[in-house]
Scaffold this motif. Structure first.
Motif, mmCIF file in Angstrom:
data_model
loop_
_atom_site.group_PDB
_atom_site.id
_atom_site.type_symbol
_atom_site.label_atom_id
_atom_site.label_comp_id
_atom_site.label_asym_id
_atom_site.label_seq_id
_atom_site.Cartn_x
_atom_site.Cartn_y
_atom_site.Cartn_z
ATOM 1 N N SER A 162 -54.803 68.922 19.851
ATOM 2 C CA SER A 162 -54.095 69.776 18.900
ATOM 3 C C SER A 162 -52.955 69.016 18.232
ATOM 4 C CB SER A 162 -53.543 71.010 19.615
ATOM 5 O OG SER A 162 -54.574 71.734 20.237
ATOM 6 N N ALA A 163 -52.276 68.164 19.011
ATOM 7 C CA ALA A 163 -51.182 67.374 18.452
ATOM 8 C C ALA A 163 -51.687 66.433 17.364
ATOM 9 C CB ALA A 163 -50.494 66.569 19.553
ATOM 10 N N MET A 164 -52.912 65.928 17.521
ATOM 11 C CA MET A 164 -53.465 65.030 16.510
ATOM 12 C C MET A 164 -53.677 65.749 15.176
ATOM 13 S SD MET A 164 -53.716 61.867 17.109
ATOM 14 C CE MET A 164 -54.774 61.520 15.696
ATOM 15 N N VAL A 200 -57.882 77.311 24.074
ATOM 16 C CA VAL A 200 -58.321 77.663 25.424
ATOM 17 C C VAL A 200 -58.438 79.175 25.642
ATOM 18 C CG1 VAL A 200 -57.389 75.540 26.434
ATOM 19 C CG2 VAL A 200 -55.959 77.589 26.389
ATOM 20 N N MET A 201 -57.838 79.985 24.761
ATOM 21 C CA MET A 201 -57.879 81.438 24.949
ATOM 22 C C MET A 201 -59.055 82.100 24.228
ATOM 23 S SD MET A 201 -53.856 82.553 24.778
ATOM 24 C CE MET A 201 -54.158 84.230 25.299
ATOM 25 N N THR A 240 -60.628 71.016 17.895
ATOM 26 C CA THR A 240 -60.492 71.180 19.344
ATOM 27 C C THR A 240 -61.811 71.585 20.014
ATOM 28 O OG1 THR A 240 -59.661 73.424 18.902
ATOM 29 C CG2 THR A 240 -58.030 71.722 19.330
ATOM 30 N N PHE A 241 -62.897 71.613 19.244
ATOM 31 C CA PHE A 241 -64.207 71.930 19.823
ATOM 32 C C PHE A 241 -64.681 70.813 20.744
ATOM 33 C CE2 PHE A 241 -66.138 75.160 16.694
ATOM 34 C CZ PHE A 241 -66.115 76.143 17.660
ATOM 35 N N ALA A 278 -49.031 75.722 20.507
ATOM 36 C CA ALA A 278 -49.586 76.913 19.848
ATOM 37 C C ALA A 278 -51.075 76.746 19.564
ATOM 38 C CB ALA A 278 -48.826 77.179 18.546
ATOM 39 N N LEU A 279 -51.446 75.617 18.971
ATOM 40 C CA LEU A 279 -52.847 75.393 18.611
ATOM 41 C C LEU A 279 -53.728 75.258 19.848
ATOM 42 C CD1 LEU A 279 -54.881 75.040 16.360
ATOM 43 C CD2 LEU A 279 -54.287 72.611 16.239
#
Length: 512
Positions: free
Chosen positions: A408-410, A137-138, A396-397, A131-132
């Protein structure tokens, strides 16, 4: 001196997929379901325990089975999202989570319940990072990204408190089983919406072979860590098994880091966590969550046991914090993120939350909700909402598209581990302070009513002591942000994705 990357001449001003805002609705719905589930079951636990004949010694497994599977498999889930595609992992995660929820709602024994909770954790570990990373990416335009992550951050921060309300309503008016069944419509709507609406950008997959040693070492290491803190809460920090779990976790996670530095296609590329800004985000979020999750638990007990609130009334008592989070995330964080560096939002945000905790540390048996709990909750919500939003986005930048899932998992891993540590650590501190208080004062209580009063005073004394530690944790989170996070306000710049094509993403400016 500031260094900005100029936009390449002739680079297209991509605004992302046309359906991205519709996609956000379904991504946010899925995130809400996962966050709700973390707290909604707690309210239903006493009723479920009685119905299924679960012993007091085993009831912790309703929570622990989920936490172990979810926390232990998050990195693996993030890598699967990068390998299979985030949309596919998202839909599979939703479908599996719904099936596991149906199994939990239909449980006829403790073992069936524990298995269902573990399965929820497995599919949640696939769903949450997918999800994150889909958001990452979107949403590529800096201002749109700020709005999207503002909504996501508000849900991630406030959803747990909403779970208390929903859990109370469902348990009191329907049945504890509905705290599981309620996930099914959430999951179906989100999965169908995602299938038809989400269009994942091409070229961002990581098709390298799966790092099996990394999967095993990280999963076993994180499971040992989370279980160690869970056992510490019930059996004490000096328990032989507890100590053994912590030692095993340290050995396994060190071996994991060594392995990741040497293998060709690591599960967690060290470039993801060694980046100063991302590392600072993961660490500060984990520390802040320690304070937040432990406090949720104390407030629930304080309001229900000491103040005599019903489950529903307790749930509604959390509403000011939810409102504060929504305002902090969508009105403060999202509006200012593109204008100021992230640390100027995160640092003060954690300090405002610490001020709320400071007010809450003054609780006594006779404290009124309006004068103590209400202002504390508003400050806590505003502060955490303001800090969460840029944290979710900055985590995520600048990451390569092929690493978006694992990055994102982190974020989720730091929150999950922080939550487990917070619950165990603050509970242990509270219990120790309570025991000490009662021992010192019980001798002066000559009647049964006086003894009960001393026990209640002892409980509140324990809560206050633990909340003081939470204040320190939030101040520490602010210090970590100031020391490590040096990204400036985001500016749009093209970066090269895994297939060699240019993807325009918002990259923070680094101040030297």
């Amino acid at each position: 001196m500031s260094e900005t990357a100029a936009k390449a001449p002739g680079a297209p001003a991509s605004s992302g997929d046309a359906n991205r805002w519709k996609a956000l609705v379904f991504i946010a719905l899925a995130q809400l379901m996962v966050v709700l589930d973390a707290t909604i079951v707690n309210i239903a636990l006493p009723s479920a325990q009685a119905d299924l004949g679960i012993s007091d010694g085993n009831r912790q497994w309703v929570v622990t089975a989920y936490a172990l599977a979810f926390g232990g498999l998050l990195l693996f889930g993030g890598r699967i999202a990068d390998l299979w595609g985030r949309k596919r992992a998202f839909v599979i995660g939703l479908t599996g989570f719904a099936a596991a929820s149906a199994l939990g709602g239909a449980a006829t024994s403790g073992a069936m319940m524990f298995g269902a909770r573990a399965l929820q954790g497995v599919f949640g570990a696939m769903l949450a990072p997918a999800a994150l990373s889909l958001l990452a990416v979107m949403f590529t335009d800096a201002k749109e990204r700020a709005k999207a992550f503002g909504i996501y951050g508000a849900i991630a921060g406030g959803g747990g408190a909403v779970g208390f309300i929903l859990g109370g309503v469902l348990t009191e008016y329907l049945d504890w089983r509905w705290t599981f069944f309620v996930n099914i419509p959430f999951a179906i709507v989100a999965a169908l919406g995602a299938y038809f609406v989400i269009r994942e950008p091409e070229g961002g997959r990581n098709r390298n072979p799966l790092d099996i040693p990394g999967v095993l070492l990280s999963t076993l290491g994180l499971v040992s860590l989370v279980y160690g803190f869970t056992r510490a809460e019930t059996d004490g920090w000096g328990d032989t098994t507890t100590v053994g779990l912590f030692v095993a976790s340290a050995v396994l996670l060190i071996a994991f880091v060594v392995t990741e530095s040497r293998v060709k296609s690591p599960l967690l590329p060290l470039r993801v966590v060694l980046d100063r800004n991302r590392g600072g985000i993961y660490l500060s979020l984990g520390v802040a969550i320690i304070a937040m999750f432990g406090t949720f638990l104390f407030l629930t007990y304080y309001l229900q046991v000491i103040k005599g609130f019903s489950p529903i009334k307790t749930g509604f008592a959390f509403l000011p914090m939810i409102a504060g989070m929504m305002i902090g995330s969508t009105q403060i964080g999202a509006r200012l993120m593109t204008r100021v560096p992230a640390r100027t939002l995160m640092g003060p945000g954690f300090l405002v939350a610490a001020a709320g905790m400071l007010v809450m540390s003054q609780i006594e048996i006779g404290s009124s909700y309006a004068s103590t709990i209400l202002p504390a909750m508003v400050l806590l919500g505003l502060g955490m909402g303001t800090a969460f939003m840029p944290a979710m986005s900055l985590a995520t930048f600048g990451v390569e598209p092929r690493d978006a899932g694992v990055a994102s998992a982190m974020v989720n891993t730091s929150q999950q581990v922080g939550g487990a540590i917070g619950t165990a650590l603050l509970n242990t501190i509270a219990a120790s302070a309570t025991t000490s208080y009662i021992k010192d004062h019980i001798a002066t209580a000559t009647s049964k009513s006086q003894q009960q009063l001393v026990q209640m005073e002892g409980a509140v004394h324990g809560y206050a002591n633990a909340i003081w530690v939470a204040v320190g944790m939030l101040v520490l989170a602010a210090v970590i942000v100031v020391a490590l996070v040096n990204a400036g306000k985001p500016s749009a710049t093209p970066v090269v994705s895994g297939d060699g094509a240019e993807d325009e993403v918002a990259v923070p400016v680094v101040a030297h």
